[in-house]
Design an enzyme around this catalytic site. Sequence first.
Site, PDB file in Angstrom:
ATOM      1  N   HIS A  74       0.835  -1.212   0.000  1.00 53.86           N
ATOM      2  CA  HIS A  74       0.000   0.000   0.000  1.00 53.86           C
ATOM      3  C   HIS A  74       0.863   1.253   0.000  1.00 53.86           C
ATOM      4  O   HIS A  74       1.861   1.355   0.715  1.00 53.86           O
ATOM      5  CB  HIS A  74      -1.033  -0.009   1.118  1.00 53.86           C
ATOM      6  CG  HIS A  74      -0.503  -0.013   2.511  1.00 53.86           C
ATOM      7  ND1 HIS A  74      -0.134   1.142   3.156  1.00 53.86           N
ATOM      8  CD2 HIS A  74      -0.309  -1.019   3.398  1.00 53.86           C
ATOM      9  CE1 HIS A  74       0.264   0.839   4.386  1.00 53.86           C
ATOM     10  NE2 HIS A  74       0.184  -0.471   4.562  1.00 53.86           N
ATOM     11  N   ASP A 127       6.214   0.301   6.840  1.00 58.39           N
ATOM     12  CA  ASP A 127       4.766   0.259   6.653  1.00 58.39           C
ATOM     13  C   ASP A 127       4.343   1.429   5.768  1.00 58.39           C
ATOM     14  O   ASP A 127       3.975   2.470   6.262  1.00 58.39           O
ATOM     15  CB  ASP A 127       4.068   0.286   8.012  1.00 58.39           C
ATOM     16  CG  ASP A 127       2.577  -0.025   7.900  1.00 58.39           C
ATOM     17  OD1 ASP A 127       2.144  -0.505   6.842  1.00 58.39           O
ATOM     18  OD2 ASP A 127       1.855   0.215   8.885  1.00 58.39           O
ATOM     19  N   GLU A 167      -4.869   1.928   2.676  1.00 61.47           N
ATOM     20  CA  GLU A 167      -4.945   0.754   3.545  1.00 61.47           C
ATOM     21  C   GLU A 167      -5.097   1.171   5.001  1.00 61.47           C
ATOM     22  O   GLU A 167      -5.806   0.528   5.769  1.00 61.47           O
ATOM     23  CB  GLU A 167      -3.690  -0.117   3.370  1.00 61.47           C
ATOM     24  CG  GLU A 167      -3.760  -1.477   4.077  1.00 61.47           C
ATOM     25  CD  GLU A 167      -3.290  -1.457   5.538  1.00 61.47           C
ATOM     26  OE1 GLU A 167      -3.627  -2.388   6.269  1.00 61.47           O
ATOM     27  OE2 GLU A 167      -2.625  -0.478   5.961  1.00 61.47           O
ATOM     28  N   GLU A 168      -4.411   2.260   5.379  1.00 64.32           N
ATOM     29  CA  GLU A 168      -4.295   2.581   6.808  1.00 64.32           C
ATOM     30  C   GLU A 168      -5.590   3.056   7.452  1.00 64.32           C
ATOM     31  O   GLU A 168      -5.855   2.735   8.601  1.00 64.32           O
ATOM     32  CB  GLU A 168      -3.207   3.648   7.023  1.00 64.32           C
ATOM     33  CG  GLU A 168      -1.779   3.163   6.759  1.00 64.32           C
ATOM     34  CD  GLU A 168      -1.322   2.040   7.696  1.00 64.32           C
ATOM     35  OE1 GLU A 168      -2.107   1.587   8.538  1.00 64.32           O
ATOM     36  OE2 GLU A 168      -0.157   1.613   7.559  1.00 64.32           O
ATOM     37  N   ASP A 204       2.985  -6.646   3.361  1.00 63.50           N
ATOM     38  CA  ASP A 204       2.643  -5.558   4.282  1.00 63.50           C
ATOM     39  C   ASP A 204       2.958  -5.968   5.714  1.00 63.50           C
ATOM     40  O   ASP A 204       2.183  -5.740   6.636  1.00 63.50           O
ATOM     41  CB  ASP A 204       1.168  -5.171   4.130  1.00 63.50           C
ATOM     42  CG  ASP A 204       0.813  -3.948   4.978  1.00 63.50           C
ATOM     43  OD1 ASP A 204       1.729  -3.204   5.361  1.00 63.50           O
ATOM     44  OD2 ASP A 204      -0.382  -3.753   5.284  1.00 63.50           O
ATOM     45  N   HIS A 218       3.659   2.556  12.486  1.00 63.87           N
ATOM     46  CA  HIS A 218       2.765   3.700  12.764  1.00 63.87           C
ATOM     47  C   HIS A 218       3.402   4.766  13.652  1.00 63.87           C
ATOM     48  O   HIS A 218       2.668   5.463  14.366  1.00 63.87           O
ATOM     49  CB  HIS A 218       1.454   3.236  13.438  1.00 63.87           C
ATOM     50  CG  HIS A 218       0.626   2.331  12.576  1.00 63.87           C
ATOM     51  ND1 HIS A 218      -0.592   1.868  12.972  1.00 63.87           N
ATOM     52  CD2 HIS A 218       0.843   1.807  11.347  1.00 63.87           C
ATOM     53  CE1 HIS A 218      -1.096   1.089  12.021  1.00 63.87           C
ATOM     54  NE2 HIS A 218      -0.237   1.033  11.029  1.00 63.87           N
TER      55      HIS A 218
END
Lengths: 456, 456
Positions: free
Chosen positions: A278, A290, A324-325, A352, A422
């Site tokens: 993503h 990520d 995606e997030e 991912d 994140h």
Amino acid sequence: MKKIFLSILYCTAFVPVSSQDMDSAYIKMIYNKALREQQSYGWLEELCLDIGHRLSGSPQAERAVKWADSLMRALKFNVYRQECMVPFWSRGPKEQAWIVTRDNKIEVPILALGGSVATPPEGIKAKIVEVKSFDELDVLGKTGQVRGKIVFFNKIMDPAYINPFEAYGEAVRYRWEGAMRAARHGAAAVVVRSMTTAIDDFPHTGSMGYNDTTLKIPACAISTRAAETLSKFRIGNPDLEFHFIQQPKSGPDVKSYNVIGEIKGTEKPDEIIVVGGHLDSWDVGHGAHDNGTGCVQAIEALHLLKSLNIPLKRTVRVVMFMNEENGGRGGAKFAELARKNKEKIIAAIESDAGGHTPRGFSFKGDARKIEKAMRFRNYFTPYLADLWGPGYGGADINHLEDLGTLLIGFRPDSQRYFDYHHSQNDTFDKVHPRELALGSASMAALIYLLSQYGVE
Amino acid sequence: MKKIFLSILYCTAFVPVSSQDMDSAYIKMIYNKALREQQSYGWLEELCLDIGHRLSGSPQAERAVKWADSLMRALKFNVYRQECMVPFWSRGPKEQAWIVTRDNKIEVPILALGGSVATPPEGIKAKIVEVKSFDELDVLGKTGQVRGKIVFFNKIMDPAYINPFEAYGEAVRYRWEGAMRAARHGAAAVVVRSMTTAIDDFPHTGSMGYNDTTLKIPACAISTRAAETLSKFRIGNPDLEFHFIQQPKSGPDVKSYNVIGEIKGTEKPDEIIVVGGHLDSWDVGHGAHDNGTGCVQAIEALHLLKSLNIPLKRTVRVVMFMNEENGGRGGAKFAELARKNKEKIIAAIESDAGGHTPRGFSFKGDARKIEKAMRFRNYFTPYLADLWGPGYGGADINHLEDLGTLLIGFRPDSQRYFDYHHSQNDTFDKVHPRELALGSASMAALIYLLSQYGVE
């Protein structure tokens, strides 16, 4: 491509080369090239350092779309985009938070959870109710002890899991459901312990949810070290309060895109193998593991096959999924269009889970298809990537499950992943070029086998 | 210990608990404790940050001996030392090196190779002969083209090996034999490309050899980035010279020690299982992965077993070997004393391949013993550490081969290892606590099984 393909066929007429030997030889070529002439690390550097983090709907995400588009064009893939509307959420000014005792005010690092509403401009300041489970919350809630307070979900990601994703799976519900559950009991706000086994000063954001039946209360993540401090300070400080200010904004949906690069198969072009990561990330750090790594690995996988002139019987489609997030709109749109266009997506691979050393793949879907795919496993033993078995696919490709697609999750070593995930700490320097290249090669090798033999 | 052991035996009289189930339960306990209550990371921090690098014969190595001794005493192991004489070699003032063209003088990072003689105080300045193999050297040497020059061994560690140790094994002979081979052809000195696949500015030192039949000429390692620069500059610069100054000193042997901590077996105390790493390091960086990690993992492995009261039928002996890096005297002394004292060392595990995520173990020795040990492999599948097979033991334990000891090498992921190895870059922050703890647990689990079942 044809020339090499024919010359190999020609050879096999005279020399007994089994198709297995030829497959092994192609796979060796793939790994050699990935390790000796890696390009993914340079691409990741561009994505991380020139563009940086790229939450869907942000100007950086728009730049990432253009970057992916022009990179795949330069590599001579057939490139197109799929429009999709994505949520708009913006963090606003840097959050502030303090543990407030009678004598002291200690600043602590927090991040608003993705999708959270704002506090009033002066923030929310209230007593803390610390819980480690929803059961604890409900017990306290029933006796009115939660009303008007800030609920502190201090659920520790259990370090004893060998696979940290399992610990994450267990703890992440407090991030997603926390605000809804606490609001039911009249809480003013929630603070969630960051989802990591590391004890440090990085708060980790991530999606949280609201529903229509409860009040939307502000929710933030606190670093693990500050969570431990907060928990300790509560003892002996009955008057302790938590004070935090966050000013995120939501807005109407924004137009964005999945970016797709494709090479048509020579024999069964209608059978499609998807490989993707993503393109969006959270709005802190570089979105390196990520999921910049997944993006550049997917692109490199197809580039390796193409530049080595390895024959592809079936179509290979690289997909840079958007959003995606915080919404999964890109993945949903991709599946919606595949269904509408009656496409036959036989398999989809998603990277991912970070860009560390590959261990293997996990498979989700029809048991016979999994069984067939599992026969490829031995090819990966010399590359130390043969930890294969049924398991998770990926957040973007999971939308394809109803289409009968075999879903395949790329599984790297994940011991360090949640140190970065994140957070501000997910930066380019955390990615190792060899580990990244081994991932590209593993994915390319699997794509080749799927393209050669299908899944039926 | 007895109490738990008896209570388990007691249980088994009523509940059908197989020994396999019990072994699995113990191993689970070991991993849980290692991951939840790890101590090795804190110990490594002391060794790396309070003591730092510790070449045999240096004051830091002496401090490391005392540190290991008092740590293992605090853990209630039976601690003793084995005296051994180690070579003395000291780097002296920081080396200096330049690429010198007609118009320019570029400073480049080098490190004297371990054991090298010094240059004259003003250094050695001479033209460069670049070779990628000894064959190339011999061809040039036969026509007198090496005489008086500096030989630049620019052998690249091939990045295509999946296991970087194989690439290292192929390239490291240029570091060890380079000076001897070049001296035969009348070279003035040698410069060796650093043994790493990373392209960066860290020179990597390591042992080099001399013999009695050729002149001892100075030898240094150059960073890979500078090696590439030097190689490029040679083209079109026929007058290019290399100039370097290094002032290391050798001296008479110095007294040092292996440090040993032991727990006697309850049923077969005369059968001994050794587990170790080496306490010395090169004299740059922190000696973190090479080999602080191996030391603290070996200590933690026994500490886990002891603190969990896991029954040990056979004796477990933790050995902090001295002088692995530049002489191997500690390993030799340990084997010499074992032979002299007619000790039965049934197995020896060495962790000297870095502190990254465990993949498995490699075994060297009697085929039947290997076969027996291989039966334990399945216990390690849930911990993703079941990459087992015949292979290398370890530099320190290899001295035990003639005693019939089963030699066991701990095998972690090694993609990043040679970025750090023997360089300024091998620092504490490169070690990940979870990866380290998983190594301690894997070793503890294997020790338990060996102690329970032996190798016959």
